[in-house]
Design an enzyme around this catalytic site. Sequence first.
Site, short mmCIF file in Angstrom:
data_model
loop_
_atom_site.label_atom_id
_atom_site.label_comp_id
_atom_site.label_asym_id
_atom_site.label_seq_id
_atom_site.Cartn_x
_atom_site.Cartn_y
_atom_site.Cartn_z
N ASP A 1 0.84 -1.20 0.00
CA ASP A 1 0.00 0.00 0.00
C ASP A 1 0.88 1.24 0.00
O ASP A 1 2.03 1.20 0.45
CB ASP A 1 -0.84 0.08 1.28
CG ASP A 1 -1.75 -1.11 1.45
OD1 ASP A 1 -2.09 -1.74 0.46
OD2 ASP A 1 -2.10 -1.37 2.62
N1 URA Z 1 -1.14 -5.91 3.81
C1 URA Z 1 -1.58 -4.64 3.85
O1 URA Z 1 -2.60 -4.35 4.46
N2 URA Z 1 -0.87 -3.72 3.19
C2 URA Z 1 0.24 -3.97 2.51
O2 URA Z 1 0.83 -3.08 1.92
C3 URA Z 1 0.70 -5.30 2.47
C4 URA Z 1 -0.01 -6.25 3.14
#
Ligand code: URA
Length: 251
Positions: free
Chosen positions: A111
């Site tokens: 993310d």
């Molecule tokens: N899980 C998440 O919530 N975000 C990420 O970036 C990777 C795994």
Amino acid sequence: MTASVRIDRLLGNLGYGSRREVMALCRSGRVLLDGARVPSADLKVALEPALAARLTVEGEALDPLPGLVVAMNKPLGHTCSHDDAGPLVHDLLPERWRHRDPPLSSAGRLDKDTTGLLLLTDDGPLLHRIISPRSEARKRYRATLAEPLRADAAAVLASGTLVLRGEDRPLLPADLVVEAPTLAVVTVAEGRYHQVRRMFAALGNHVVSLHRDRIGALDLPADLAPGDWRILEPGEVAAALAAAPSPASDD
Ligand code: URA
């Protein structure tokens, strides 16, 4: 058997320009093979690692050949997409790499607000091997939480029965090591959308910060500051595909 490829096709696929532009580059003597001007853009060359040192374009070593795997320490605020409006992880790589075909894609996105180990590759089968839930390449995250973890958090995640909001298929079992009431290390096999944040939400908590520090048996290289990246050696790629030593081990 080593594959051969036409120089104009190779350079085009590496992002040096259209076929026309690459032909013009060759014609103007700016592409050298073993120090000599290439006689023609349709000359075929063996696609082997040594080629990167033999072929120069405008006085510079050729870009990495297809089969490239990059490890990046993804900084906060960058997205893994190719075309979002904000800063992209691709902005941190050489501009020409954006025009590669096949393109360089994230093997398991992070993310925008997640930091840490991100692998990018143009090798489709490898990408699928890294992100497949059947792969040994489990991903490890360090999460800082808004609230102290509930006492049964590790048992719930290990049970393989937790269902995320909006889904009906339970998650595969995940390992949780609680390092402090609001600090946990979680190792997961899958890569569902916002998975780790949603796992903790399902436990009634909220992730304040999230950092991936291991994929398979490959740790985020210690020499990579946020925003830095480097090309992985074959042994490191193999480590990314291998089973992790143990969920929370640091060695
Ligand atoms: N899980 C998440 O919530 N975000 C990420 O970036 C990777 C795994």
